[in-house]
Scaffold this active site. Sequence first.
Site, PDB file in Angstrom:
ATOM      1  N   TYR A  58      13.124 -18.266  -5.799  1.00 37.66           N
ATOM      2  CA  TYR A  58      12.608 -17.071  -6.453  1.00 37.66           C
ATOM      3  C   TYR A  58      13.142 -16.989  -7.873  1.00 37.66           C
ATOM      4  O   TYR A  58      14.324 -16.796  -8.103  1.00 37.66           O
ATOM      5  CB  TYR A  58      12.993 -15.804  -5.676  1.00 37.66           C
ATOM      6  N   HIS A 124      13.461 -22.867   4.144  1.00 35.13           N
ATOM      7  CA  HIS A 124      12.221 -22.260   3.670  1.00 35.13           C
ATOM      8  C   HIS A 124      11.007 -23.015   4.198  1.00 35.13           C
ATOM      9  O   HIS A 124      10.046 -22.406   4.684  1.00 35.13           O
ATOM     10  CB  HIS A 124      12.224 -22.248   2.143  1.00 35.13           C
ATOM     11  N   PRO A 219       6.016  -6.934   5.452  1.00 38.34           N
ATOM     12  CA  PRO A 219       5.708  -5.926   6.472  1.00 38.34           C
ATOM     13  C   PRO A 219       4.757  -4.830   6.001  1.00 38.34           C
ATOM     14  O   PRO A 219       4.180  -4.121   6.829  1.00 38.34           O
ATOM     15  CB  PRO A 219       7.090  -5.339   6.793  1.00 38.34           C
ATOM     16  N   GLY A 223       2.011  -4.765  -0.096  1.00 36.38           N
ATOM     17  CA  GLY A 223       1.836  -3.472  -0.737  1.00 36.38           C
ATOM     18  C   GLY A 223       0.607  -2.702  -0.300  1.00 36.38           C
ATOM     19  O   GLY A 223       0.515  -1.483  -0.503  1.00 36.38           O
ATOM     20  N   PHE A 224      -0.344  -3.367   0.338  1.00 40.06           N
ATOM     21  CA  PHE A 224      -1.597  -2.708   0.693  1.00 40.06           C
ATOM     22  C   PHE A 224      -1.381  -1.560   1.670  1.00 40.06           C
ATOM     23  O   PHE A 224      -1.989  -0.485   1.543  1.00 40.06           O
ATOM     24  CB  PHE A 224      -2.584  -3.717   1.291  1.00 40.06           C
ATOM     25  N   SER A 226       0.935   0.431   1.994  1.00 38.08           N
ATOM     26  CA  SER A 226       1.581   1.615   1.424  1.00 38.08           C
ATOM     27  C   SER A 226       0.555   2.648   0.982  1.00 38.08           C
ATOM     28  O   SER A 226       0.888   3.818   0.775  1.00 38.08           O
ATOM     29  CB  SER A 226       2.451   1.217   0.224  1.00 38.08           C
TER      30      SER A 226
END
Length: 332
Positions: A58, A124, A219, A223-224, A226
């Site tokens: 990241y 990973h 989870p 963002g959808f 939310s």
Amino acid sequence: MERRTIGAAALEVGAIGLGCMPMSWAYTASQRSGENSVRAVHAALDSGASLLDTADMYGPFTNELLVGRVLKERRADAFVSTKCGLLVGEQHIVANGRPGYVKRACDASLRRLQTDVIDLYQLHRADPEVPIEETWGAMAELVAAGKVRALGLCAVGARAQRRAGAGMHDATVRQLERVQQVFPVSCVQAELSVWSPEALEALVPWCASRGVGFLAAMPLGNGFLSGTLTPGQGFEPEDMRARHPRFTAEMMAANQPIVAGLRRVARRHGERVTAAQVALAWLLAQGPHVVPVPGTKRERWAVENCAAAEVMLTREDLAEIAELPPARGSWD
């Protein structure tokens, strides 16, 4: 906050973790701020989210450096999870599971994180050119050396298998069975949410039957779930959602009934309960070994996400969520 146990090593964490990836990777680069992100990590720890999930890829590397700024002050408050096995180039990502590389990567992560031990070290992705047993054996040596406390495995990307009709996590289960013969798996991380529940078919039960923890990645459906995203709003070019088959304007509109259903459930639990909190509470209801790891770079959302642990869904709530329409993507 309720406490949960991570697998074979019996490591205790808060019921909800913090995914640090959005702070420096994959989402809205224009909104990144190191200082804001540091405050978000502190807020999560203050709210009981002890598990901080990052990875060397990241950034690359900048995410671990950011987390390290917090750990320098608050190492005793945090459960640190990071990952190895992927190298980031300008236009590509490749796996590297060579034992020598894994050991060097661990040492580099320890330096960036400003700690002398990593609580959970995750692979990973497996390197197709290196037997996974060799990679896992090198990681087990890191446990023996006291640099790592427990090992975890991230699930193989599964969307191609979905289109091909194969079991979503068949490849991951095969990998788990192999590495379990070398050294105990303490945790598995894979996508799991109201709109991506496929891990419930085989992967979550595999973990439950063996006392292995499960970290629910993405989870909130990137963002959808939310309910804060608007169909057709557009995404910055480097934002992973700009190429995601569920984030076209058409599909975002088509999937609004899922968010509406979460909001209906939320209203029954009080004016301050949000759709995002219901989505996280749904995950906590899937088993005592499941720990959602929502990602954010903002203090406000970190605190709100942690408060989801106080939302107790009823059987009626869970039944209503189970009846929500399945998510659609542009491949459908």
